[in-house]
Design a protein around this motif. Sequence first.
Motif, short mmCIF file in Angstrom:
data_model
loop_
_atom_site.label_atom_id
_atom_site.label_comp_id
_atom_site.label_asym_id
_atom_site.label_seq_id
_atom_site.Cartn_x
_atom_site.Cartn_y
_atom_site.Cartn_z
N PHE A 46 0.82 -1.21 0.00
CA PHE A 46 0.00 0.00 0.00
C PHE A 46 0.86 1.27 0.00
N MET A 47 2.14 1.14 0.33
CA MET A 47 3.01 2.31 0.44
C MET A 47 3.52 2.74 -0.93
N SER A 48 3.74 4.03 -1.08
CA SER A 48 4.25 4.56 -2.36
C SER A 48 5.75 4.39 -2.47
N ARG A 49 6.43 4.25 -1.33
CA ARG A 49 7.86 3.96 -1.37
C ARG A 49 8.27 3.29 -0.07
N ILE A 50 9.37 2.55 -0.11
CA ILE A 50 9.95 1.90 1.07
C ILE A 50 11.31 2.52 1.33
N ASP A 51 11.51 3.02 2.54
CA ASP A 51 12.77 3.68 2.89
C ASP A 51 13.75 2.77 3.62
N TYR A 52 13.22 1.89 4.47
CA TYR A 52 14.08 0.98 5.23
C TYR A 52 13.37 -0.38 5.34
N SER A 53 14.16 -1.44 5.48
CA SER A 53 13.57 -2.75 5.69
C SER A 53 14.60 -3.66 6.35
N GLY A 54 14.12 -4.74 6.95
CA GLY A 54 15.02 -5.69 7.58
C GLY A 54 14.24 -6.88 8.11
N TYR A 55 14.97 -7.85 8.66
CA TYR A 55 14.32 -9.02 9.23
C TYR A 55 15.27 -9.73 10.18
N ASN A 56 14.68 -10.45 11.11
CA ASN A 56 15.40 -11.36 12.00
C ASN A 56 14.38 -12.34 12.56
N ARG A 57 14.57 -13.61 12.27
CA ARG A 57 13.62 -14.64 12.68
C ARG A 57 12.22 -14.27 12.18
N GLU A 58 11.21 -14.25 13.09
CA GLU A 58 9.85 -13.93 12.66
C GLU A 58 9.59 -12.44 12.55
N PHE A 59 10.58 -11.63 12.91
CA PHE A 59 10.40 -10.17 12.90
C PHE A 59 10.84 -9.60 11.54
N VAL A 60 9.87 -9.34 10.69
CA VAL A 60 10.11 -8.76 9.36
C VAL A 60 9.49 -7.37 9.36
N TRP A 61 10.20 -6.39 8.83
CA TRP A 61 9.68 -5.03 8.91
C TRP A 61 10.05 -4.20 7.69
N LYS A 62 9.22 -3.21 7.41
CA LYS A 62 9.48 -2.22 6.37
C LYS A 62 8.93 -0.88 6.82
N THR A 63 9.69 0.16 6.56
CA THR A 63 9.24 1.52 6.84
C THR A 63 9.15 2.27 5.52
N GLY A 64 8.01 2.90 5.30
CA GLY A 64 7.80 3.63 4.05
C GLY A 64 6.75 4.71 4.22
N VAL A 65 6.13 5.09 3.11
CA VAL A 65 5.22 6.24 3.10
C VAL A 65 3.90 5.86 2.44
N PHE A 66 2.80 6.24 3.07
CA PHE A 66 1.46 6.13 2.50
C PHE A 66 0.80 7.49 2.62
N ASN A 67 0.33 8.06 1.51
CA ASN A 67 -0.30 9.39 1.51
C ASN A 67 0.56 10.43 2.23
N GLU A 68 1.86 10.37 1.97
CA GLU A 68 2.83 11.31 2.52
C GLU A 68 3.00 11.19 4.04
N VAL A 69 2.55 10.08 4.61
CA VAL A 69 2.70 9.82 6.04
C VAL A 69 3.57 8.58 6.22
N ALA A 70 4.54 8.64 7.13
CA ALA A 70 5.45 7.52 7.35
C ALA A 70 4.80 6.44 8.21
N PHE A 71 4.97 5.20 7.79
CA PHE A 71 4.48 4.04 8.53
C PHE A 71 5.57 2.98 8.60
N THR A 72 5.55 2.20 9.67
CA THR A 72 6.33 0.98 9.75
C THR A 72 5.36 -0.19 9.87
N VAL A 73 5.55 -1.23 9.07
CA VAL A 73 4.82 -2.47 9.24
C VAL A 73 5.80 -3.51 9.78
N LEU A 74 5.39 -4.23 10.81
CA LEU A 74 6.27 -5.17 11.50
C LEU A 74 5.50 -6.44 11.84
#
Length: 291
Positions: A46-74
Motif C-alpha cells: 500500500f506504500m508509495s515507497r519503502i525507505d528501510y527494511s530488515g528481518y530477524n527470525r519472525e520479525f520482518v519489517w518495512k518503513t515507508g510512506v502512504f499518503n505522505e505519512v510515514a508508517f512501519t509495518v512489523l
Amino acid sequence: MKPIANSELIINPDGSVFHLHIKPGQLASRVILVGDPGRVDMVAGFMSRIDYSGYNREFVWKTGVFNEVAFTVLSTGIGTDNIDIVMNELDALVNIDFETRLPKAEHTTLTIVRVGTSGSLQEDLPVDSWVLSEKAIGFDGLLNFYDGRDGVADLGFEKAFVDHTGWIKSLHAPYVVNADDDLVKRLEGAPVIKGVNISAPGFYGPQGRVLRLPLAMPDLNSAVTAFRYNNYRITNYEMECSAIYGLSALLGHKAVTVCVIIANRWQGTYSKDYKKVVKQLVGYVFQALSK
C-alpha cells in the motif's frame, strides 16, 4: 541515573536493537503490527515507497510512506511472549538514547495498530466481519510481571469475569486493559463491530479446543460467551492484543487491535477467502491513520 546495562538493553554491532534489527531513526511513529511475516509485503504494497527494511527470525519489517505519512509495518509472530519483545524494543528505539543508554528526557508516543485474524465467540458475529477491540482480556499473565499493572487494568471487569467463570487459581490471573480511546474513534465506522477480545497463550487448550487432551475448564467458552459487564460482551479470541494494550499503557503509547473474523466457533464456519478481507481491512486502517 545509571546507564542501562549491556545485558539488559542489547544493541547489535550495527547499532540495531537486539531482536527486531531496527536502528533508531528507521522506525515511523505509526506502526502496523501483523502476526504473519508473510503478510508484511502485502501491507507494504500500500506504500508509495519503502525507505528501510530488515528481518530477524519472525520479525520482518518495512518503513515507508502512504499518503505522505510515514508508517512501519512489523510482523510479531504468534503470542504475547513475542509482544513483550516487540513492545519493549519499539519503545527503546524512540525513548532510550542508544549512545548514553539512558532514557530520553522527552517522551515519544507511538501509534500502534494490530491488524490480525481471530475466531468469533458469538453466534451472530459472522466470518469476514471486522472486530475492533475496545478492551482485551489477557489469559497469558504477561502484564502481571510488571509493576503498575493495576493502574492500567480494569479491575472491576477482571473481578466480574473471574467470579462469573469460576476461574481456577492454577491458571494465570486474567487482566483487562482498554484500547486507546482516540484510536477507537478513528477506526470505528460502519464496516467495524466493536467488542472485547481474549488473548490466549495457546491455540488449542487455552482457546477451548480439544484434540486428545481434556481441559481444566471444559465449560469456559460457554461461560465466556454468556458473560456481560456494563454492556460489554466478549466477541473473539486471538493471541497478542492484551500484551499490546497493557505494555502500551504502561509505556505511554497508543494502541488498538482490529481483526478479521475467520472462524465462528459456535456456527462451525470458516472464511472462504480471509486473505482478501484482511487486505481490505489494511487499506481501511491506512486511510484512517493517514488523515
